[in-house]
Design a protein around this motif. Structure first.
Motif, PDB file in Angstrom:
ATOM      1  N   VAL A  71      23.628  22.219  -9.177  1.00 33.58           N
ATOM      2  CA  VAL A  71      23.387  21.618 -10.495  1.00 33.58           C
ATOM      3  C   VAL A  71      22.250  20.613 -10.333  1.00 33.58           C
ATOM      4  CG1 VAL A  71      24.321  20.250 -12.395  1.00 33.58           C
ATOM      5  CG2 VAL A  71      25.780  21.911 -11.229  1.00 33.58           C
ATOM      6  N   ILE A  72      21.238  20.723 -11.189  1.00 34.33           N
ATOM      7  CA  ILE A  72      20.055  19.867 -11.077  1.00 34.33           C
ATOM      8  C   ILE A  72      19.808  19.173 -12.410  1.00 34.33           C
ATOM      9  CG2 ILE A  72      17.575  19.798 -10.617  1.00 34.33           C
ATOM     10  CD1 ILE A  72      17.992  22.423  -8.990  1.00 34.33           C
ATOM     11  N   VAL A 102      20.209  24.147 -14.347  1.00 38.93           N
ATOM     12  CA  VAL A 102      19.300  23.028 -14.569  1.00 38.93           C
ATOM     13  C   VAL A 102      19.651  22.386 -15.902  1.00 38.93           C
ATOM     14  CG1 VAL A 102      16.911  22.326 -14.957  1.00 38.93           C
ATOM     15  CG2 VAL A 102      17.438  24.064 -13.222  1.00 38.93           C
ATOM     16  N   CYS A 103      19.875  21.094 -15.890  1.00 34.62           N
ATOM     17  CA  CYS A 103      20.186  20.338 -17.108  1.00 34.62           C
ATOM     18  C   CYS A 103      19.066  19.332 -17.344  1.00 34.62           C
ATOM     19  CB  CYS A 103      21.530  19.622 -16.964  1.00 34.62           C
ATOM     20  SG  CYS A 103      21.991  18.628 -18.408  1.00 34.62           S
ATOM     21  N   CYS A 125      19.236  31.879 -13.485  1.00 36.36           N
ATOM     22  CA  CYS A 125      19.759  30.508 -13.500  1.00 36.36           C
ATOM     23  C   CYS A 125      20.084  30.051 -14.918  1.00 36.36           C
ATOM     24  CB  CYS A 125      18.745  29.560 -12.872  1.00 36.36           C
ATOM     25  SG  CYS A 125      18.386  29.926 -11.137  1.00 36.36           S
ATOM     26  N   GLY A 126      20.972  29.106 -15.021  1.00 31.16           N
ATOM     27  CA  GLY A 126      21.352  28.559 -16.317  1.00 31.16           C
ATOM     28  C   GLY A 126      20.510  27.359 -16.688  1.00 31.16           C
ATOM     29  N   PHE A 127      20.469  27.064 -17.988  1.00 28.82           N
ATOM     30  CA  PHE A 127      19.701  25.918 -18.470  1.00 28.82           C
ATOM     31  C   PHE A 127      20.434  25.271 -19.630  1.00 28.82           C
ATOM     32  CE2 PHE A 127      16.640  23.961 -21.379  1.00 28.82           C
ATOM     33  CZ  PHE A 127      15.967  23.105 -20.512  1.00 28.82           C
ATOM     34  N   LEU A 128      20.411  23.955 -19.632  1.00 32.43           N
ATOM     35  CA  LEU A 128      20.989  23.167 -20.722  1.00 32.43           C
ATOM     36  C   LEU A 128      20.011  22.073 -21.088  1.00 32.43           C
ATOM     37  CD1 LEU A 128      23.939  23.245 -22.044  1.00 32.43           C
ATOM     38  CD2 LEU A 128      24.356  21.164 -20.715  1.00 32.43           C
ATOM     39  N   ASP A 129      19.661  21.967 -22.380  1.00 34.94           N
ATOM     40  CA  ASP A 129      18.917  20.785 -22.817  1.00 34.94           C
ATOM     41  C   ASP A 129      19.951  19.795 -23.342  1.00 34.94           C
ATOM     42  OD1 ASP A 129      18.772  23.050 -24.887  1.00 34.94           O
ATOM     43  OD2 ASP A 129      18.321  21.348 -26.194  1.00 34.94           O
ATOM     44  N   ALA A 130      20.003  18.626 -22.721  1.00 33.52           N
ATOM     45  CA  ALA A 130      21.058  17.655 -23.026  1.00 33.52           C
ATOM     46  C   ALA A 130      20.509  16.238 -23.050  1.00 33.52           C
ATOM     47  CB  ALA A 130      22.198  17.762 -22.024  1.00 33.52           C
ATOM     48  N   PRO A 131      19.612  15.937 -23.991  1.00 32.14           N
ATOM     49  CA  PRO A 131      19.096  14.568 -24.090  1.00 32.14           C
ATOM     50  C   PRO A 131      20.206  13.585 -24.445  1.00 32.14           C
ATOM     51  CG  PRO A 131      18.408  15.876 -25.984  1.00 32.14           C
ATOM     52  CD  PRO A 131      19.040  16.823 -25.012  1.00 32.14           C
TER      53      PRO A 131
END
Length: 309
Positions: A71-72, A102-103, A125-131
Motif C-alpha cells: 500500500v503506497i 496506490v492511494c 494495481c489498484g488506485f484510490l483518490d482520497a484527498p
C-alpha cells in the motif's frame, strides 16, 4: 458508505509506503508510526525523511517503495508531481508489483486521478483518490476526514490506514469523485474565508471591535468551523500556514478549469481566483489562506486585529 472509526484497531502487516512529507504528510506519517505501521518514506527534502526515520520509519526511494510496499500513500503538491513520482523514470512504477494499491491523498484535478488510475490498472494495481479535509491541526491529532473515489475493494484495503490518520471517511463513488468532492470543499472553505475577511474588514473600518463582533455572531447562523478556525488567527495576525495560499490557489485553479471543461458557470469562484492572483503578485502565497484578509485590508486601508485593552 460512511465509515466512523469506532472499531477496534488491528495490527496490520503490510509494508506501507508514504511519499510526500510536507505540512500535512509528516504528521499523517507520524500517526501511522504511532500505530506500529511498517512505514517506508520518501521526500525530496532528505531532512524530512530523516525526521521520520528517527521515529521508526525506513528511508527509501519511489522505485524501492514500488517494489516492496503493498500500500503506497502519496501526499504531494500537484497532479503533475504525482504523475512524475508514479510514472517518471525512477518513479514508483519502475518497480511496481501487481496487486499493489496506490492511494493518492493529494488535492488534484479529477482528470489527474483518472489518468493515474488507468495506468496503474494496466499494471494490475489498484488506485484510490482520497484527498483530505481538516488541515494541519487535524493531520496532527489524527482526525482528518477522507473523501475517496474508487472501487469498494480498494477502499476496504486502504481503510485500516485511513483509520490511523483520520476519524471518518466516505467512499464518494468511482475514481475521480474523491477529487471532485475535495474541489467542492475548497470552494466552500476559501469562499468562506474571503467572506469572513470582507465582513470583518467592513466591521473594523466602521469602528467596531472585530473580536467582539466575532463573539457576537459566532453562535448564530453566520457561525462556522471556518470562522472559528481562521478569525482568531487573523485577530492575532498569525499567518503561519496550516493551509498555504499557494496550495489553495492551485486548487481553485483546478476548480476553474474543471468548471470550464464541464460547462458550469462559477462567477464567485472565478473572482476568488483573481483575489488569489493578487495575493500572488504581492508575495503572500506562502502564508495561511486566512491571509486573504490582507487583500480586503489593502482595499479599505485598515487592519483586522485585536485591540489593546
Amino acid at each position: 458508505m460512511q465509515i466512523e472509526f469506532i472499531v477496534e484497531r488491528n495490527k496490520i502487516m503490510d509494508k506501507i509506503g508514504f511519499i510526500g512529507l510536507g505540512i500535512m504528510g509528516t504528521p499523517m506519517a507520524l500517526n501511522l508510526l504511532k500505530h506500529q505501521a511498517d512505514l517506508h518514506v520518501y521526500d525530496v527534502r532528505e531532512s524530512l525523511s530523516d525526521r521520520l526515520v528517527s521515529e521508526g520509519a525506513v528511508k527509501s526511494d519511489p522505485s524501492t517503495i514500488g517494489s516492496t510496499c503493498s500500500v503506497i500513500f502519496l501526499m504531494l503538491p500537484s497532479g503533475g508531481i504525482v504523475k512524475e513520482v508514479l510514472f517518471g523514470e525512477e518513479g514508483v512504477c519502475a518497480g511496481l508489483v501487481p496487486g499493489t494499491v496506490v492511494c493518492d491523498m493529494s488535492s488534484v484535478a479529477p482528470e489527474d486521478s483518472l489518468y493515474c488510475s488507468r495506468l496503474l490498472r494496466e499494471k494490475g494495481c489498484g488506485f484510490l483518490d482520497a484527498p483530505v479535509s481538516g488541515g494541519e491541526p487535524k493531520a496532527v491529532d489524527g482526525t482528518l476526514s477522507f473523501m475517496a473515489g474508487g472501487d469498494d475493494a480498494t477502499f476496504q484495503k486502504v481503510l485500516p490506514y485511513l483509520e490511523m490518520m483520520g476519524s471518518s471517511a466516505l467512499l464518494v463513488g468511482d475514481t475521480g469523485t474523491g477529487s471532485i468532492a475535495k474541489l467542492a470543499n475548497q470552494i466552500i472553505v476559501n469562499m468562506t474565508i474571503a467572506s469572513v475577511s470582507e465582513a470583518f474588514v467592513f466591521a473594523t473600518k466602521a469602528g467596531a471591535d472585530p473580536e467582539k463582533v466575532y463573539k457576537a455572531i459566532r453562535g448564530g447562523l453566520a457561525g462556522s468551523a471556518v470562522l472559528d478556525a481562521k478569525l482568531p488567527m487573523i485577530l492575532e495576525r498569525n499567518f503561519v500556514p496550516g493551509g498555504p495560499i499557494y496550495i489553495n490557489h492551485k486548487d481553485i485553479k483546478n476548480v476553474v478549469e474543471e468548471a470550464h471543461l464541464i460547462g458550469t458557470p462559477i462567477p464567485l469562484t472565478s473572482q476568488l481566483f483573481e483575489i488569489m492572483q493578487a495575493m500572488k503578485v504581492r508575495g503572500h502565497m506562502g502564508e495561511d489562506h486566512c491571509g486573504i484578509v490582507k487583500y480586503f485590508e489593502n482595499l479599505a486601508d485598515c487592519k483586522v486585529q485585536k485591540r489593546d485593552d
